[in-house]
Design a protein around this motif. Structure first.
Motif, PDB file in Angstrom:
ATOM      1  N   HIS A 180      -6.455   1.523   6.348  1.00 58.29           N
ATOM      2  CA  HIS A 180      -5.193   1.196   5.674  1.00 58.29           C
ATOM      3  C   HIS A 180      -4.856  -0.269   5.897  1.00 58.29           C
ATOM      4  N   THR A 181      -3.972  -0.768   5.055  1.00 58.25           N
ATOM      5  CA  THR A 181      -3.500  -2.151   5.184  1.00 58.25           C
ATOM      6  C   THR A 181      -2.119  -2.225   4.551  1.00 58.25           C
ATOM      7  N   VAL A 182      -1.586  -3.414   4.444  1.00 56.66           N
ATOM      8  CA  VAL A 182      -0.332  -3.623   3.710  1.00 56.66           C
ATOM      9  C   VAL A 182      -0.635  -4.532   2.525  1.00 56.66           C
ATOM     10  N   ASP A 183       0.074  -4.278   1.442  1.00 55.80           N
ATOM     11  CA  ASP A 183      -0.124  -5.136   0.265  1.00 55.80           C
ATOM     12  C   ASP A 183       0.853  -6.313   0.317  1.00 55.80           C
ATOM     13  N   LYS A 188       3.544  -6.773  -1.106  1.00 60.15           N
ATOM     14  CA  LYS A 188       4.949  -6.375  -1.080  1.00 60.15           C
ATOM     15  C   LYS A 188       5.353  -5.728   0.237  1.00 60.15           C
ATOM     16  N   GLY A 189       4.375  -5.556   1.126  1.00 64.00           N
ATOM     17  CA  GLY A 189       4.653  -4.956   2.434  1.00 64.00           C
ATOM     18  C   GLY A 189       4.495  -3.456   2.473  1.00 64.00           C
ATOM     19  N   ALA A 190       4.008  -2.863   1.405  1.00 66.15           N
ATOM     20  CA  ALA A 190       3.794  -1.415   1.363  1.00 66.15           C
ATOM     21  C   ALA A 190       2.471  -1.064   2.032  1.00 66.15           C
ATOM     22  N   VAL A 191       2.463   0.020   2.787  1.00 69.24           N
ATOM     23  CA  VAL A 191       1.236   0.502   3.413  1.00 69.24           C
ATOM     24  C   VAL A 191       0.395   1.176   2.334  1.00 69.24           C
ATOM     25  N   VAL A 192      -0.872   0.740   2.218  1.00 66.83           N
ATOM     26  CA  VAL A 192      -1.777   1.279   1.205  1.00 66.83           C
ATOM     27  C   VAL A 192      -3.149   1.518   1.839  1.00 66.83           C
ATOM     28  N   GLU A 193      -3.973   2.307   1.142  1.00 71.02           N
ATOM     29  CA  GLU A 193      -5.349   2.457   1.605  1.00 71.02           C
ATOM     30  C   GLU A 193      -6.072   1.125   1.404  1.00 71.02           C
ATOM     31  N   ALA A 194      -6.905   0.791   2.364  1.00 66.08           N
ATOM     32  CA  ALA A 194      -7.642  -0.465   2.288  1.00 66.08           C
ATOM     33  C   ALA A 194      -8.699  -0.381   1.191  1.00 66.08           C
ATOM     34  N   PRO A 195      -8.943  -1.495   0.521  1.00 68.57           N
ATOM     35  CA  PRO A 195     -10.004  -1.496  -0.487  1.00 68.57           C
ATOM     36  C   PRO A 195     -11.347  -1.169   0.170  1.00 68.57           C
ATOM     37  N   ALA A 196     -12.235  -0.552  -0.580  1.00 72.13           N
ATOM     38  CA  ALA A 196     -13.563  -0.201  -0.069  1.00 72.13           C
ATOM     39  C   ALA A 196     -14.287  -1.464   0.395  1.00 72.13           C
ATOM     40  N   GLY A 197     -15.013  -1.331   1.493  1.00 74.86           N
ATOM     41  CA  GLY A 197     -15.801  -2.465   1.992  1.00 74.86           C
ATOM     42  C   GLY A 197     -15.032  -3.367   2.933  1.00 74.86           C
ATOM     43  N   ASN A 198     -13.806  -3.010   3.285  1.00 71.04           N
ATOM     44  CA  ASN A 198     -13.026  -3.830   4.234  1.00 71.04           C
ATOM     45  C   ASN A 198     -13.104  -3.265   5.582  1.00 71.04           C
TER      46      ASN A 198
END
Length: 114
Positions: A99-102, A104-114
């Motif tokens: 996971h990461t933050v975008d 806007k500060g929203a918690v999101v799933e991390a893009p593949a390969g990160n």
């Protein structure tokens, strides 16, 4: 033939200094074993050193350590309150691997390969 100076039926007096030293060494070894291998003691590595806090790279799973009192560098933000990893492989360290933050500060799933 040489005769013992002890009276029949008596035990030899122990060498108290040497016996105590050996007993102390054995007790120390037993305690060390109990504290490390047998008692479930496990070394845990901290995410950051004392006087630092972890910051998350926006849009990826990368992170850095920032000195207390300083703002995170450009492209990094503080982890959300209550979701800060403290030790390697703890609940939040594992969570932030996927996971990461975008922007806007929203918690999101991390893009593949990160």
């Amino acid at each position: 033939m040489r005769m013992s100076r002890r009276a029949p039926g008596t035990a030899a007096a122990p060498r108290t200094g040497r016996v105590r030293a050996v007993a102390a060494a054995l007790a120390s070894a037993a305690a060390l074993t109990a504290l490390t291998g047998c008692a479930g003691f496990e070394y845990r590595e901290h995410i950051c050193s004392d006087g630092e806090y972890p910051a998350l790279n926006v849009g990826t799973t990368g992170s850095t350590c920032v000195p207390e009192g300083e703002a995170p560098p450009a492209g990094y933000v503080r982890y959300p309150r209550g979701k800060v990893p403290q030790e390697v492989d703890d609940q939040w360290d594992t969570y932030w691997r996927t996971h990461t933050v975008d922007e806007k500060g929203a918690v999101v799933e991390a893009p593949a390969g990160n």
